[in-house]
Enzyme design. Structure first.
Site, PDB file in Angstrom:
ATOM      1  N   ASN A   1      10.458   4.925   2.853  1.00 41.89           N
ATOM      2  CA  ASN A   1      10.308   3.899   3.877  1.00 41.89           C
ATOM      3  C   ASN A   1      11.585   3.101   4.080  1.00 41.89           C
ATOM      4  O   ASN A   1      12.257   2.733   3.121  1.00 41.89           O
ATOM      5  CB  ASN A   1       9.226   2.906   3.420  1.00 41.89           C
ATOM      6  CG  ASN A   1       7.836   3.499   3.518  1.00 41.89           C
ATOM      7  OD1 ASN A   1       7.445   4.002   4.563  1.00 41.89           O
ATOM      8  ND2 ASN A   1       7.090   3.452   2.416  1.00 41.89           N
TER       9      ASN A   1
ATOM     10  N   HIS B   1       7.447   4.187  12.736  1.00 38.86           N
ATOM     11  CA  HIS B   1       7.439   4.174  11.265  1.00 38.86           C
ATOM     12  C   HIS B   1       8.477   5.202  10.804  1.00 38.86           C
ATOM     13  O   HIS B   1       8.199   6.398  10.786  1.00 38.86           O
ATOM     14  CB  HIS B   1       6.022   4.534  10.778  1.00 38.86           C
ATOM     15  CG  HIS B   1       5.892   4.510   9.286  1.00 38.86           C
ATOM     16  ND1 HIS B   1       4.774   4.035   8.646  1.00 38.86           N
ATOM     17  CD2 HIS B   1       6.733   4.889   8.303  1.00 38.86           C
ATOM     18  CE1 HIS B   1       4.933   4.145   7.336  1.00 38.86           C
ATOM     19  NE2 HIS B   1       6.107   4.663   7.104  1.00 38.86           N
TER      20      HIS B   1
ATOM     21  N   HIS C   1      11.438   6.758   8.200  1.00 44.34           N
ATOM     22  CA  HIS C   1      11.890   6.850   6.817  1.00 44.34           C
ATOM     23  C   HIS C   1      13.403   7.007   6.780  1.00 44.34           C
ATOM     24  O   HIS C   1      14.000   7.586   7.682  1.00 44.34           O
ATOM     25  CB  HIS C   1      11.200   8.027   6.129  1.00 44.34           C
ATOM     26  CG  HIS C   1       9.823   7.684   5.632  1.00 44.34           C
ATOM     27  ND1 HIS C   1       9.223   8.302   4.570  1.00 44.34           N
ATOM     28  CD2 HIS C   1       8.941   6.752   6.063  1.00 44.34           C
ATOM     29  CE1 HIS C   1       8.022   7.776   4.367  1.00 44.34           C
ATOM     30  NE2 HIS C   1       7.810   6.841   5.262  1.00 44.34           N
TER      31      HIS C   1
ATOM     32  N   ARG D   1       0.830  -1.216   0.000  1.00 40.73           N
ATOM     33  CA  ARG D   1       0.000   0.000   0.000  1.00 40.73           C
ATOM     34  C   ARG D   1       0.864   1.264   0.000  1.00 40.73           C
ATOM     35  O   ARG D   1       1.007   1.932  -1.017  1.00 40.73           O
ATOM     36  CB  ARG D   1      -0.931  -0.008   1.236  1.00 40.73           C
ATOM     37  CG  ARG D   1      -2.137   0.928   1.133  1.00 40.73           C
ATOM     38  CD  ARG D   1      -1.862   2.414   1.279  1.00 40.73           C
ATOM     39  NE  ARG D   1      -1.283   2.788   2.575  1.00 40.73           N
ATOM     40  CZ  ARG D   1      -0.871   4.011   2.871  1.00 40.73           C
ATOM     41  NH1 ARG D   1      -0.954   4.987   1.978  1.00 40.73           N
ATOM     42  NH2 ARG D   1      -0.337   4.258   4.057  1.00 40.73           N
ATOM     43  N   ASP D   2       1.463   1.579   1.112  1.00 39.22           N
ATOM     44  CA  ASP D   2       2.248   2.803   1.238  1.00 39.22           C
ATOM     45  C   ASP D   2       3.401   2.816   0.234  1.00 39.22           C
ATOM     46  O   ASP D   2       3.726   3.859  -0.347  1.00 39.22           O
ATOM     47  CB  ASP D   2       2.775   2.897   2.682  1.00 39.22           C
ATOM     48  CG  ASP D   2       3.413   4.241   3.000  1.00 39.22           C
ATOM     49  OD1 ASP D   2       3.169   5.203   2.262  1.00 39.22           O
ATOM     50  OD2 ASP D   2       4.145   4.314   3.998  1.00 39.22           O
TER      51      ASP D   2
ATOM     52  N   CYS E   1      10.056   9.123  -1.053  1.00 42.48           N
ATOM     53  CA  CYS E   1       9.399  10.224  -0.362  1.00 42.48           C
ATOM     54  C   CYS E   1       9.064  11.322  -1.367  1.00 42.48           C
ATOM     55  O   CYS E   1       9.956  11.857  -2.014  1.00 42.48           O
ATOM     56  CB  CYS E   1      10.320  10.775   0.718  1.00 42.48           C
ATOM     57  SG  CYS E   1       9.620  12.205   1.544  1.00 42.48           S
TER      58      CYS E   1
END
Lengths: 305, 305
Positions: free
Chosen positions: B252, B210, B212, B18-19, B243
């Site tokens: 990520n 979470h 990055h 998804r992300d 990003c």
């Protein structure tokens, strides 16, 4: 809250001009190396590993050692170190007045045999007269200890092997040591055990961490070392210096990435990150490649808008 | 020795399907996404963020949400989550029986305004009926909190803003929250402060990290979070998902890199790293690019000899 007792100040040793450029196939002229050293000291680096006194047959990139060492505009307060693999190399270096010489040894017997064709103990015996000569001449001596966590031939390295090597280094008069994760396989607990082994023979001020980013673990290992009180680290501007044991993979951690981490935690380095990034751009442009520093890439993207 | 009290077990939530894929320009067919989910669960992932129920006008890559959710071979013990940005999205998702829905909010007012065109408080008001409906239907609810450390418009974000958002999330019935460093600017102490702010309203078991990797800090921030006791983390196989606020930069953190770190410290994840690397190779090959995971690159180099 953890992280409360980290050092408040860290000293970085940029090894880019020597360790970083050493394996570069593109010949880098002496004036470019001199300019890189200038940019590093302008950015605030107080220790720079400049060159190596090895046979140009083995490392053609370092054949210009005299020209580079004589060409740099030395600044007071900055320490300029050089690698001297044997007595001949040491003697060649003396005329260039290094502040510190670097000798080396592996914590892995297999690596020692394959890399320098002798046992760990034999390698230390060979370095003994080099160290004695340097110390008699008032030149500082650092010992680079490679494969302190893992070895490409032996796999994991026991902390006892690191303690053994550190003890031998201490025995011949080496004043401080680097705990290097040469192939970048280390993770925080393993790195702490290697450092603790070195601490059996050296004080915390005499131990530096040298982590490779091959598996992306260099910064997390740095934090683990900081938690033990280590405050000297080696790194390479723009991440210069791929790892010869893992094609295409990253080697030395980028100085920029380390500075970003340290400044972000409020730890002083004396380094101007923007000037450091510019130094990295200078050498990366010369080599015709993108910087291996994630911070440099992110900041340059941001600058470009 | 520090690092003694880290969690012994960590749960990773792979957000790659998804992300990660959301901002991909290359259209990824449903069967490739289904196969990616299959490979992730085969590798041992127990939580996977599968898709999003947004307007295909805004995110064409997620237009196949029904096909993907209906096509995956669900495994017992694995949690499949989906992003539902509004009530319409939530209602569309119900037929696909997600185990968990994800709602989101920013800790930065400017980001909230620019990203979803309303204030933080308004965004939470809009989510309230979604959360209520999901909980009434027995579906779990996770809240993604973005920009908890830094914001592309406001710069640094105060921990108080994170606590404010977490309080609002708790107020509408969100059961657990992600502390996300959306632009990857965080460093360990800042990340710990953001997590501590979330812990004012959520228990340690209800908070996930979470991070990055834009500035290369994701793993070191993970260690900082582990030291606070956090044991749930989000990551993306092969580092999928650049990003959008830093062109060409990494987004990520790669699941592979996180697994390598955790296993290296003796922390159990239930994941088979080799199978995970293969899952990353599968999707990277499809996208025609090199994996953004340093571990994957290093291991593949090693496999190639």
């Amino acid at each position: 809250m953890n992280l409360a007792n980290l050092p408040t100040r860290v000293k970085l040793i940029d090894v880019g001009p020597r360790d970083g450029l050493q394996n570069e196939k593109t010949p880098v002229p002496a004036d470019v190396k001199i300019s890189l050293v200038q940019r590093l000291q302008d950015a605030g680096l107080q220790e720079i590993e400049v060159t190596s006194y090895v046979s140009p047959k083995w490392v053609p990139q370092m054949a210009d050692n005299h020209a580079v060492m004589q060409g740099i505009a030395r600044r007071s307060g900055v320490r300029y170190s050089v690698l001297t693999p044997n007595l001949q190399g040491y003697e060649a270096s003396v005329q260039d007045r290094p502040d510190e010489i670097v000798v080396f040894g592996a914590a892995s017997e297999a690596f020692s045999q394959k890399n320098i064709n002798c046992s760990i103990a034999e390698s230390i015996e060979r370095f003994a007269p080099v160290v004695a000569a340097a110390r008699a001449a008032g030149i500082a001596v650092r010992g680079a200890m490679s494969c302190t966590v893992g070895c490409p031939y032996e796999g994991e390295i026991a902390p006892e092997r690191v303690a053994y090597l550190a003890g031998l280094m201490r025995g011949i008069g080496v004043q401080r040591v680097d705990v290097a994760d040469t192939i970048g396989v280390g993770t925080p607990r393993k790195v702490q055990r290697a450092i603790e082994a070195a601490l059996q023979h050296y004080a915390i001020d005499e131990v530096s961490g040298h982590f490779h980013d091959t598996y992306g673990q260099a910064l997390v290992n740095t934090l683990a070392a900081l938690e033990l009180g280590v405050w000297n680290f080696q790194s390479s501007v723009a991440g210069l210096g791929g790892c010869p044991y893992a094609k295409g993979a990253t080697g030395n951690v980028a100085t920029e990435d380390l500075v970003y981490l340290l400044h972000g935690m409020g730890i002083d380095t004396g380094i101007d990150l923007d000037k450091l990034i510019d130094a990295g751009v200078y050498i990366s442009d010369f080599l015709g490649r993108k910087s291996a520093s994630r911070v440099a890439v992110a900041v340059l993207n941001k600058r470009a808008g």
